[in-house]
Write a protein that holds these residues in place. Structure first.
Motif, PDB file in Angstrom:
ATOM      1  N   GLN A 185       0.833  -1.141  -0.120  1.00 45.35           N
ATOM      2  CA  GLN A 185       0.029  -0.130  -0.011  1.00 45.35           C
ATOM      3  C   GLN A 185       0.893   1.193  -0.139  1.00 45.35           C
ATOM      4  O   GLN A 185       2.063   1.341   0.133  1.00 45.35           O
ATOM      5  N   THR A 186       0.240   2.460  -0.064  1.00 49.37           N
ATOM      6  CA  THR A 186       0.825   3.618  -0.244  1.00 49.37           C
ATOM      7  C   THR A 186       0.443   4.472   0.909  1.00 49.37           C
ATOM      8  O   THR A 186      -0.758   4.437   1.113  1.00 49.37           O
ATOM      9  N   LEU A 187       1.361   5.079   1.552  1.00 48.42           N
ATOM     10  CA  LEU A 187       1.057   5.684   2.757  1.00 48.42           C
ATOM     11  C   LEU A 187       1.860   7.075   3.034  1.00 48.42           C
ATOM     12  O   LEU A 187       3.272   6.863   2.931  1.00 48.42           O
ATOM     13  N   ALA A 188       1.306   8.054   2.792  1.00 48.21           N
ATOM     14  CA  ALA A 188       2.092   9.301   3.066  1.00 48.21           C
ATOM     15  C   ALA A 188       3.393   9.390   2.159  1.00 48.21           C
ATOM     16  O   ALA A 188       4.438   9.886   2.711  1.00 48.21           O
ATOM     17  N   GLY A 189       3.292   9.221   0.749  1.00 51.17           N
ATOM     18  CA  GLY A 189       4.391   9.294  -0.247  1.00 51.17           C
ATOM     19  C   GLY A 189       5.317   7.970   0.364  1.00 51.17           C
ATOM     20  O   GLY A 189       6.717   8.118  -0.475  1.00 51.17           O
ATOM     21  N   HIS A 190       5.172   7.084   0.820  1.00 51.86           N
ATOM     22  CA  HIS A 190       5.945   5.986   0.963  1.00 51.86           C
ATOM     23  C   HIS A 190       5.362   4.640   0.527  1.00 51.86           C
ATOM     24  O   HIS A 190       3.878   4.541   0.473  1.00 51.86           O
ATOM     25  N   ILE A 191       6.083   3.501   0.076  1.00 50.89           N
ATOM     26  CA  ILE A 191       5.545   2.355  -0.105  1.00 50.89           C
ATOM     27  C   ILE A 191       5.693   1.470   0.796  1.00 50.89           C
ATOM     28  O   ILE A 191       6.576   1.414   1.566  1.00 50.89           O
ATOM     29  N   VAL A 192       4.500   0.709   1.514  1.00 49.79           N
ATOM     30  CA  VAL A 192       4.617  -0.298   2.382  1.00 49.79           C
ATOM     31  C   VAL A 192       4.481  -1.481   1.791  1.00 49.79           C
ATOM     32  O   VAL A 192       3.195  -1.671   0.977  1.00 49.79           O
ATOM     33  N   GLY A 205       7.902   5.587  -5.641  1.00 50.05           N
ATOM     34  CA  GLY A 205       8.732   5.894  -6.647  1.00 50.05           C
ATOM     35  C   GLY A 205       9.554   4.588  -7.128  1.00 50.05           C
ATOM     36  O   GLY A 205       9.347   3.508  -6.614  1.00 50.05           O
ATOM     37  N   PRO A 206      10.254   4.594  -8.236  1.00 54.19           N
ATOM     38  CA  PRO A 206      10.855   3.340  -8.716  1.00 54.19           C
ATOM     39  C   PRO A 206      11.971   2.928  -7.690  1.00 54.19           C
ATOM     40  O   PRO A 206      12.616   4.006  -7.193  1.00 54.19           O
ATOM     41  N   SER A 208      15.638   0.762  -7.344  1.00 51.81           N
ATOM     42  CA  SER A 208      16.477   0.287  -8.089  1.00 51.81           C
ATOM     43  C   SER A 208      16.551  -1.224  -7.896  1.00 51.81           C
ATOM     44  O   SER A 208      16.232  -1.951  -6.637  1.00 51.81           O
ATOM     45  N   PRO A 209      17.257  -2.035  -8.779  1.00 53.79           N
ATOM     46  CA  PRO A 209      17.480  -3.433  -8.434  1.00 53.79           C
ATOM     47  C   PRO A 209      18.184  -3.804  -7.036  1.00 53.79           C
ATOM     48  O   PRO A 209      18.033  -4.790  -6.381  1.00 53.79           O
ATOM     49  N   ALA A 210      19.193  -3.011  -6.938  1.00 57.12           N
ATOM     50  CA  ALA A 210      20.021  -3.101  -5.774  1.00 57.12           C
ATOM     51  C   ALA A 210      19.204  -2.869  -4.383  1.00 57.12           C
ATOM     52  O   ALA A 210      19.408  -3.901  -3.814  1.00 57.12           O
ATOM     53  N   THR A 211      18.258  -2.075  -4.289  1.00 56.53           N
ATOM     54  CA  THR A 211      17.566  -1.721  -3.099  1.00 56.53           C
ATOM     55  C   THR A 211      16.573  -2.828  -3.053  1.00 56.53           C
ATOM     56  O   THR A 211      16.371  -3.372  -1.835  1.00 56.53           O
ATOM     57  N   HIS A 212      16.027  -3.392  -4.208  1.00 51.93           N
ATOM     58  CA  HIS A 212      14.985  -4.502  -4.134  1.00 51.93           C
ATOM     59  C   HIS A 212      15.693  -5.731  -3.584  1.00 51.93           C
ATOM     60  O   HIS A 212      15.120  -6.590  -2.720  1.00 51.93           O
TER      61      HIS A 212
END
Length: 495
Positions: A185-192, A205-206, A208-212
């Motif tokens: 879900q999206t919460l205050a500009g963040h993805i949870v 936002g997008p 990166s593969p490294a963060t994922h």
């Protein structure tokens, strides 16, 4: 399989339980009831035996196959032929579930069935296998980290039915249902979103593969989910809302983990105040060993060490205080967070708590968020030491408080010599010694020689009773009035 169990080393199987495949030079060795190892050579290597030891003993109607070779000639069919005697014996013993600890054991290649599918259909068993790397944690849990573009996780095969994904780790913990209910879900500009270790919160936002990859490579902990953040700018209100959606039992065991390379103490305290409950936080983040799956094998160790990370996310040093708990101000908070898990050099192994570790007859040591404290047995760590935040570029070694300018007991110096001699090189190159109280000229010279010998720096004498400001991490070392020769920094495992 008991996720809480300790490592049990299973002895290598006797020759009567070993079968050789002359075409592939692979071997199957049974090292326990329905626990089989696939390896090269006549006996399983020690690392593979120890890895399998974490999985046993097996439960009734359950079997394990741990594959310790990169491949078997003939692919899934060749592996099936190699395992046929063991699988037939397991089937005759009414084994219903087989766990295939083999990287990509669930991978289907065109019209060819996966090894898991072939075993399931041919021997009439349910099979658990992974589409990615097959790792075993220190407590015997199975972990399959996700990766960009691939499903990852453990998959369930049953004769005549469609394959279904089970989880990123086995056995499935009690908290996973609550985490899945939160969903993405999206919460205050963040993805949870759910990740194998619990939940992740990152800026929208997008990604990166490294963060994922980093989010999905954090191994799960026994009995507790983790709330992982990737940005130091994520506000405490967002974290409090996410935690508030979880059942109280799950929320109480949850721990905050930051991959952002900055301390989370201030944010954790704000979350504690907002929720009115204790909040746990990890100092640093788990860093997988550089080669979790050794080259040329198909299963590996999910061991990870906890490191403080710098602002680029690189491992800096392993903190002595590994986890802290913050109390809300409404319940008498305002005190420094208390240390709940720690590690120390062997010379400090005996003690009744993190602030009462024995260091000889007259001295004791304590674990602080920023490093270690040493003082007289009848003293307590000063607020300056316990309130100083952890920093990736500095390890604080606090000494004192002392009394007047009287000479210190001579037993202090051999005790410090033993302690400093057991510090890791990555600690020594960052260490700054803080002296609380006055030293006479002779003791000052002794301390100077000791710090120079071990490559430690000296800070200016501590005179203020107030804690140091947290400041912005990563802005450089603390001021030092002395200098010592630096030790060569040894390579650290890659994140």
């Amino acid at each position: 399989m008991d996720c809480e169990g300790r490592m049990t080393v299973i002895p290598a199987g006797d020759p009567g339980h070993t079968r050789y495949d002359t075409a592939t030079a692979s071997t199957v060795t049974s090292v326990g009831e329905h626990l089989h190892l696939v390896h090269s050579g006549s006996r399983p290597p020690v690392w593979l035996t120890r890895l399998a030891g974490r999985l046993g003993p097996t439960r009734p109607n359950e079997a394990f196959v741990v594959v310790g070779v990169p491949s078997v000639e003939g692919g899934a069919e060749g592996l099936g032929r190699l395992l046929a005697p063991a699988l037939e014996a397991s089937r005759d013993a009414r084994v219903r579930l087989l766990t295939l600890v083999m990287s990509e054991g669930a991978h289907e290649a065109g019209d060819s069935p996966s090894a898991a599918r072939l075993i399931s259909e041919r021997w009439g068993m349910d099979v658990l296998a992974t589409a990615g790397s097959a790792l075993v944690t220190a407590t015997g849990c199975l972990f399959a980290p996700g990766h960009p573009g691939g499903p990852g996780g453990w998959w369930h095969f049953s004769p005549g039915t469609a394959t279904r994904q089970v989880s990123g780790h086995l056995p499935i913990p009690d908290w996973e249902i609550a985490v899945r209910r939160v969903g993405r879900q999206t919460l205050a500009g963040h993805i949870v979103e759910p990740v194998p270790a619990g939940l992740a919160v990152r800026p929208a936002g997008p990604v990166s593969p490294a963060t994922h990859a980093r989010l999905h490579a954090v191994p799960p902990e026994d009995g507790r989910p983790q709330l992982i953040i990737t940005s130091p700018r994520t506000p405490a209100t967002v974290l409090a809302v996410v935690m508030g959606t979880l059942p109280e039992r799950v929320r109480g065991s949850l721990r905050l983990v930051s991959l952002a390379g900055q301390p989370m103490s201030r944010t954790a305290q704000e979350v504690s105040d907002l929720l009115g409950c204790e909040v746990g936080v990890a100092l640093g983040a788990p860093v997988m060993h550089g080669r979790a799956v050794p080259e040329g094998v198909s299963a590996g160790d999910a061991a990870a060490d906890q490191y403080l990370l710098d602002e680029q996310g690189r491992p800096a040093w392993r903190p002595f205080a590994q986890t802290l708990v913050h109390e809300p101000a409404t319940s008498g908070g305002g005190r420094p967070a208390r240390v709940t898990q720690w590690r120390v050099p062997a010379v400090l192994s005996a003690g009744t708590g993190p602030d009462a570790l024995s260091l000889g007859r007259d001295w004791k040591a304590g674990v602080t968020p920023s490093g270690l404290w040493v003082g007289p047995r009848d003293a307590a760590p000063p607020l300056l030491a316990t309130a100083r935040p952890a920093r990736p570029d500095t390890v604080a070694l606090d000494l004192g408080p002392w009394g007047s300018h009287r000479p210190l007991d001579a037993s202090l110096w051999p005790a410090l010599e033993r302690l400093f001699g057991q510090l890791e090189p990555e600690v020594c190159v960052r260490a700054v010694v803080h002296v609380h109280g006055a030293l006479d000229a002779r003791d000052g010279e002794r301390l100077h020689r000791l710090t120079v010998r071990h490559g430690l720096r000296r800070a200016d004498p501590v005179t203020s009773p107030r804690p140091e400001p947290a400041g912005r991490p990563g802005t450089g070392p603390e001021p030092a009035s002395g200098s010592g020769r630096s030790r060569h920094r040894t390579p650290l495992p890659a994140s």
